[in-house]
Design an enzyme around this catalytic site. Structure first.
Site, short mmCIF file in Angstrom:
data_model
loop_
_atom_site.label_atom_id
_atom_site.label_comp_id
_atom_site.label_asym_id
_atom_site.label_seq_id
_atom_site.Cartn_x
_atom_site.Cartn_y
_atom_site.Cartn_z
N HIS A 193 88.75 -17.18 -22.70
CA HIS A 193 88.79 -15.70 -22.69
C HIS A 193 87.89 -15.07 -23.74
CE1 HIS A 193 91.00 -15.59 -26.40
NE2 HIS A 193 91.40 -14.36 -26.26
N GLY A 194 87.30 -15.86 -24.62
CA GLY A 194 86.46 -15.25 -25.65
C GLY A 194 85.92 -16.31 -26.58
N ASN A 254 96.37 -12.07 -21.09
CA ASN A 254 97.69 -12.35 -21.66
C ASN A 254 98.72 -12.04 -20.59
OD1 ASN A 254 96.70 -12.88 -24.21
ND2 ASN A 254 97.54 -11.04 -25.17
N ASP A 285 100.79 -8.24 -26.73
CA ASP A 285 99.93 -7.33 -25.99
C ASP A 285 99.83 -7.81 -24.54
OD1 ASP A 285 98.28 -5.36 -25.20
OD2 ASP A 285 96.63 -5.83 -26.56
N GLY A 292 82.10 -11.98 -26.29
CA GLY A 292 81.88 -12.72 -27.52
C GLY A 292 82.32 -11.89 -28.70
N HIS A 327 90.33 -4.60 -30.09
CA HIS A 327 90.02 -3.82 -28.88
C HIS A 327 88.71 -3.05 -29.07
CE1 HIS A 327 94.56 -3.91 -27.87
NE2 HIS A 327 93.94 -5.03 -27.53
N LYS A 356 84.91 0.81 -31.89
CA LYS A 356 86.12 0.05 -32.24
C LYS A 356 87.18 0.99 -32.79
CE LYS A 356 86.31 -3.97 -33.56
NZ LYS A 356 86.57 -4.74 -32.35
N LEU A 371 85.11 -0.86 -26.95
CA LEU A 371 84.25 -0.45 -25.83
C LEU A 371 82.87 -0.92 -26.22
CD1 LEU A 371 85.09 3.34 -25.38
CD2 LEU A 371 85.80 1.49 -23.87
N MET A 407 81.80 -9.32 -31.98
CA MET A 407 81.06 -8.07 -32.12
C MET A 407 79.61 -8.34 -32.56
SD MET A 407 82.31 -4.95 -34.49
CE MET A 407 82.24 -5.90 -36.00
#
Lengths: 151, 486
Positions: free
Chosen positions: B409-410, B335, B100, B384, B209, B485, B211, B386
């Site tokens: 990144h997370g 990435n 990705d 973070g 992925h 999601k 929103l 969900m």
């Protein structure tokens, strides 16, 4: 035609993978495809009305490479045509023995149907097969396959 | 259980840095950022072995690095950073970018008070779920593109989206690289990748992925938060997506080429997924030109997704986007491989920096930081898991000196997807999140299960490490209210 093998999902932190054993090399390739599509969507819910011819070429005597090419080809069919596959018939498998020449070749007839959100409950979408820890080998009288996918 | 290879020994260097000494074919040592608390999670899978594998890449300089959200990937670990010097035979490895390409995050600020967002949250999430195509098999909000249009998207990136009516020129200023890598060459991208790109522009995708609607819960650095336009108690939006099938195909197509290249240039590597070619070789240059196309496609994609989300919110409040203060704070990719200037071993040089699940974290004063943020440093966006929380940090000089201007990144997965699904069996995750005050809409039940909160490390501990180690500085914490999601 070979159905879905009894496969084990690999506990990989970021991605998903599977491992299984097969009695012969054709079952190894057909089984890997069946397991991959089964990880995406329960194969029992996928009909087999649409049919496609697949042809992939690989490097000589490099089963891992041919396996990645084969699974990539099927996932491309899924993503470009929106087709879920459930049956995999390996027609031809060449160049996979130690003395068989310059390249390997796999041809197959695969069947499935178009993804339908009302009937198909997707589990995980596989992006691509990876070479990470991949193996297609024959440690004893059976074949052993292991593939990790990017998801 | 996954196949466990022998995990190398880690030696503590500072409170937050753990070193993998050079052994075997490693060209440099490895370094992992973690504290005592995170260490067991770091050692729990094959991630550290992958740090040592990456250290085998020709031309690698400094250290093979891993951020505290490190976990087992394929080839590179997720959270991996590696820089190579092209003039010393340095390579580019598509495995150090991933499938990705330019997966990334953007954050949108607003002047909508949290209370207003809470009272309309179901409507907001429903509107975004309806207007933003997501999930398996979804096609783009903007219809099927011609091959020529895909070429224009790959060349122009986010600017293509703005020219097509999605967002404004100001959005481009607040996007890493202004949403466009100029090295993109559509001729370096194969037919299949282009075909896959035709009907996926403006789609969120599935998996991790999302929103997210949230709000600024706490501010740690007033000056930086003010510069970023983040006010305590105000609603935020976050978009996490990437280059979709086009990017996966660019990566896939490159692997055969790279394997042949690795043989041709006699590069021996411990993992086939690390296949690479010298940056200054026809194969390396072609990959970088194609990768840039996929990166640009991803920026256009996030620009469209953000616009669709902003419009959905505006409709719910029956107001215009400017009236709600909806403004892009920043867009980061996590990435990617980039050619950047860094000082190592006392000299400044151009390096090829791979960030695989790592975020650029450039400091204040750096010319690549937008002028509006230049006094405080580049925003570093760290979502973070969900239902919990996310962080906004600022880039630092220390990151520039130690990690090629990179940070985490997370949260970093700790539980495999299949384990998470088993763990979620019998539980009603939607109701559980609802009880936590987070409204979720997802196309697939299993996506929800795979992404369940306990599948990740605690993002606060991860961010704590980068903050205390000095490779990013905490600016604000965001709490979620609603999630869409795929």
């Amino acid at each position: 035609m070979t159905g879905r093998p009894e496969y084990t999902e690999i506990e990989h932190t970021a991605d998903v993978g599977m491992t299984f054993r097969a009695p012969d090399i054709r079952s190894a390739f057909a089984g890997a495809a069946a397991a991959a599509f089964d990880m995406m969507c329960d194969l029992d819910s996928v009909a087999s009305g649409a049919s496609f011819e697949i042809r992939v070429e690989g490097r000589p005597d490099d089963l891992e490479h041919l396996m990645v090419r084969w699974l990539s080809e099927l996932l491309y069919l899924y993503s470009s045509e929106g087709v879920l596959l459930s049956e995999f018939d390996i027609l031809e498998l060449k160049g996979v023995g130690a003395s068989e020449g310059v390249g390997s070749l796999l041809t197959a007839r695969v069947r499935g149907e178009r993804f339908d959100a009302t009937r198909h409950q997707m589990k995980t979408e596989l992006k691509a097969p990876t070479y990470h820890q991949i193996s297609v080998e024959r440690p004893d009288d059976e074949w052993s396959v292991r593939v990790i996918f990017d998801t | 259980m996954g196949k466990r290879d022998k995990t190398p020994e880690l030696r503590q260097v500072t409170e937050f840095i753990w070193e993998l000494p050079r052994t075997g074919g490693m060209r440099v040592p490895g370094r992992v950022y973690a504290d005592e608390r995170l260490l067991p999670a770091v050692l729990a899978d094959n991630g550290t072995l992958q740090v040592s594998n990456v250290a085998h890449l020709p031309g690698i300089v400094g250290y093979s690095l891993a951020m505290p959200d490190i976990h087992w990937g394929y080839g590179f670990p997720i959270g991996g950073v590696a820089a190579t010097d092209p003039r010393e035979g340095g390579v580019i490895s598509p495995g150090g970018v991933g499938y990705d390409i330019n997966c990334g995050v953007r954050l949108i600020a607003s002047t909508v008070p949290k209370e207003d967002a809470v009272s309309r949250i179901r409507e907001i999430v429903t509107a975004m779920f309806r207007d933003v195509p997501c999930g398996v098999g979804s096609s783009g909000a903007i219809g099927k593109l011609s091959t020529r249009d895909v070429g224009a998207v790959m060349r122009d990136g986010a600017a293509w989206a703005v020219e097509s009516g999605y967002g404004t020129a100001t959005d481009l200023e607040h996007t890493e690289e202004s949403g466009r890598l100029t090295t993109a060459d559509p001729d370096a991208v194969g037919k299949r990748a282009i075909e896959r790109g035709r009907n996926q522009l403006g789609t969120l995708g599935s998996g991790n992925h999302f929103l997210e609607v949230g709000y600024v819960d706490e501010v740690y650095d007033d000056e930086a938060a003010r510069a970023y336009g983040l006010e305590p108690g105000m609603m935020t939006l976050m978009v996490h997506s990437g280059s979709r099938g086009l990017g996966y195909q660019v990566c896939d197509d490159s692997l055969d080429v790279m394997q042949r290249a690795a043989e041709r240039y006699e590069i021996r590597l411990p993992d086939r997924q690390l296949a690479c070619a010298p940056v200054l070789s026809p194969e390396g240059e072609r990959y970088l030109a194609g990768m840039a196309c996929a990166a640009n496609y991803a920026w256009a994609n996030r620009q469209i997704l953000m616009t669709l989300a902003r419009r959905a919110v505006a409709r719910v409040f029956d107001a215009t986007e400017p009236a709600l203060g909806l403004r892009l704070v920043y867009d980061v990719c996590h990435n990617i491989a980039k050619m950047e200037r860094h000082t190592t071993d006392g000299r400044e040089r151009t390096l090829c920096v791979h960030r695989k699940g790592a975020t650029r974290a450039f400091p204040d004063g750096h010319p690549d930081v937008p002028s509006r943020y230049r006094a405080v440093g580049q925003p570093v966006l760290i979502p973070g898991d969900m239902g919990t929380e996310s962080f906004v940090c600022a880039g630092t000089e220390r990151a520039m000196a130690e990690t090629f201007g990179s940070s985490c990144h997370g949260a970093g997965r700790v539980m495999s997807r299949s384990r998470a699904k088993k763990d979620a069996r019998g539980r009603d995750l939607r109701s559980e999140l609802d009880a936590m005050g987070v409204v979720v809409m997802a196309t697939g039940k299993s996506t929800l299960a795979e992404e369940m909160p306990r599948a990740y490390k605690d993002v606060a501990s991860v961010v704590d490490v980068v903050d205390r180690a000095g490779i990013a500085a905490k600016v604000a914490r965001l709490k979620p209210l609603g999630v869409v999601k795929g």
